[in-house]
Motif scaffolding. Sequence first.
Motif, mmCIF file in Angstrom:
data_model
loop_
_atom_site.group_PDB
_atom_site.id
_atom_site.type_symbol
_atom_site.label_atom_id
_atom_site.label_comp_id
_atom_site.label_asym_id
_atom_site.label_seq_id
_atom_site.Cartn_x
_atom_site.Cartn_y
_atom_site.Cartn_z
ATOM 1 N N VAL A 58 -36.940 1.366 13.392
ATOM 2 C CA VAL A 58 -36.928 -0.098 13.419
ATOM 3 C C VAL A 58 -38.043 -0.561 14.350
ATOM 4 O O VAL A 58 -38.144 -0.095 15.489
ATOM 5 C CB VAL A 58 -35.574 -0.650 13.919
ATOM 6 C CG1 VAL A 58 -35.579 -2.183 13.896
ATOM 7 C CG2 VAL A 58 -34.418 -0.104 13.094
ATOM 8 N N ALA A 59 -38.892 -1.462 13.857
ATOM 9 C CA ALA A 59 -40.023 -1.930 14.667
ATOM 10 C C ALA A 59 -40.215 -3.416 14.480
ATOM 11 O O ALA A 59 -39.888 -3.986 13.429
ATOM 12 C CB ALA A 59 -41.300 -1.187 14.272
ATOM 13 N N GLN A 60 -40.767 -4.059 15.506
ATOM 14 C CA GLN A 60 -41.138 -5.460 15.380
ATOM 15 C C GLN A 60 -42.354 -5.584 14.460
ATOM 16 O O GLN A 60 -43.168 -4.659 14.339
ATOM 17 C CB GLN A 60 -41.440 -6.051 16.752
ATOM 18 C CG GLN A 60 -40.212 -6.109 17.659
ATOM 19 C CD GLN A 60 -40.495 -6.884 18.929
ATOM 20 O OE1 GLN A 60 -40.428 -8.112 18.966
ATOM 21 N NE2 GLN A 60 -40.823 -6.150 19.985
ATOM 22 N N ALA A 61 -42.471 -6.732 13.834
ATOM 23 C CA ALA A 61 -43.459 -6.901 12.764
ATOM 24 C C ALA A 61 -44.895 -6.708 13.231
ATOM 25 O O ALA A 61 -45.745 -6.268 12.459
ATOM 26 C CB ALA A 61 -43.293 -8.275 12.122
ATOM 27 N N ILE A 98 -47.287 -3.322 10.955
ATOM 28 C CA ILE A 98 -46.253 -2.932 10.000
ATOM 29 C C ILE A 98 -45.712 -4.149 9.246
ATOM 30 O O ILE A 98 -45.309 -4.033 8.077
ATOM 31 C CB ILE A 98 -45.114 -2.156 10.706
ATOM 32 C CG1 ILE A 98 -44.255 -1.410 9.694
ATOM 33 C CG2 ILE A 98 -44.294 -3.075 11.594
ATOM 34 C CD1 ILE A 98 -44.986 -0.361 8.898
ATOM 35 N N GLY A 99 -45.733 -5.321 9.868
ATOM 36 C CA GLY A 99 -45.319 -6.530 9.157
ATOM 37 C C GLY A 99 -46.280 -6.875 8.035
ATOM 38 O O GLY A 99 -45.857 -7.303 6.951
ATOM 39 N N VAL A 166 -38.634 -5.022 11.048
ATOM 40 C CA VAL A 166 -38.461 -4.286 9.794
ATOM 41 C C VAL A 166 -37.846 -2.921 10.093
ATOM 42 O O VAL A 166 -38.105 -2.322 11.142
ATOM 43 C CB VAL A 166 -39.797 -4.111 9.047
ATOM 44 C CG1 VAL A 166 -40.285 -5.446 8.520
ATOM 45 C CG2 VAL A 166 -40.854 -3.468 9.932
ATOM 46 N N SER A 167 -37.019 -2.433 9.157
ATOM 47 C CA SER A 167 -36.348 -1.143 9.308
ATOM 48 C C SER A 167 -36.714 -0.257 8.127
ATOM 49 O O SER A 167 -36.714 -0.722 6.975
ATOM 50 C CB SER A 167 -34.825 -1.319 9.349
ATOM 51 O OG SER A 167 -34.438 -2.253 10.335
#
Length: 365
Positions: A58-61, A98-99, A166-167
């Motif tokens: 799980v990471a921030q966008a 990643i977003g 996002v996961s």
Amino acid sequence: MMNPDSEQALAEIVASAKSPFRIQGGGTRLHGAAQGNVLSTAGLSGIKLYEPGSLTLVAQAGTPVSEIQKTLAKENQRLPFEPRDYRKLLGTSGEPTIGGVVATNSSGPRRIQAGACRDSLIGVRYVDGQGEVIKNGGRVMKNVTGYDLVKLMAGAYGTLGVMTEVSFKVLPGIETTKTLLLHGLDVTRAVQAMSIGLGSPFEVSGAAQNIKQGLTALRLEGFASSVTYRMKGLRDLLKEFGEMEELEAGASDEFWADVCDATQFAQDNGDLWRISVKPSDAAEVVARLPSDADVSLDWGGGLIWAVVPEGADVRSALGDVAGHATCLRGDAEMFHPEPAALAALSEGLRRQFDPRGIFNTGMMG
């Protein structure tokens, strides 16, 4: 530029907005027709949760893709879908986030085997057009509660909301890779060879053709002994297609990095198009493009990259061939016009998610 450093700050900015926003991640892509003040997600950065044992991240966008890949590599894991990096191709700078990968559903050559970005995405958090924070999906694959907004947000290009988290489901790393190169095939024969390889039991994870170099490539990945065994079977299966050679791990990785990021077109002058069609239609599409176009195939012929003379009307040339053509560089509209029924559905979705019309206005119709 607005660059909030928390989800709450982002929600407050959106809730109080009086004019449209142009949403930006790492600034590595061209924005098409998007209008408004830049709203950056770069301040929303960092890996929130990583559980190697459950193959979940799980990471921030705004987290750089490179940071995620380095973290996964330490545990011999990876993102399954091979995200693309368009900086060389488009001549942009910045750092892919990643977003941005999710917003564009960025998926490389491995899509034909592992699926697209949206197929590995298991959860999202985002801020909608009213400034409300929405969560959908979860952190495990078995979570199927509610509507599947996760898949809807992937590939929406920021027109439905601003993602904050996002996961993903991740996969174990790859021990080795080899590539089988076939020489001198025309597009029709190349698609035939790729289709046979992809339909075989040998688990081909990449199938592409560089038309200018006269190379058709099929990639095998996995444990070394398995790759060696499967390569022998693949060679026997495709022996009717003539001359062939193998690329070992290092050269194979370099070859597919170039395919993934379409770097062969980086120095080309002209309009850049990305065309998605049925692989069986690839030869006809290539024949309809200008004779001096620089063209290559990916996804077994389902994805066609083309650089054509400036102003060439690629969509008209495609005629009644089913598919869609995206203009990544040039004066044409970026996205393929939608049929009336689909356009009405898309507009209805945007009104539900973004009733004030403040997210990437004008980008997708």
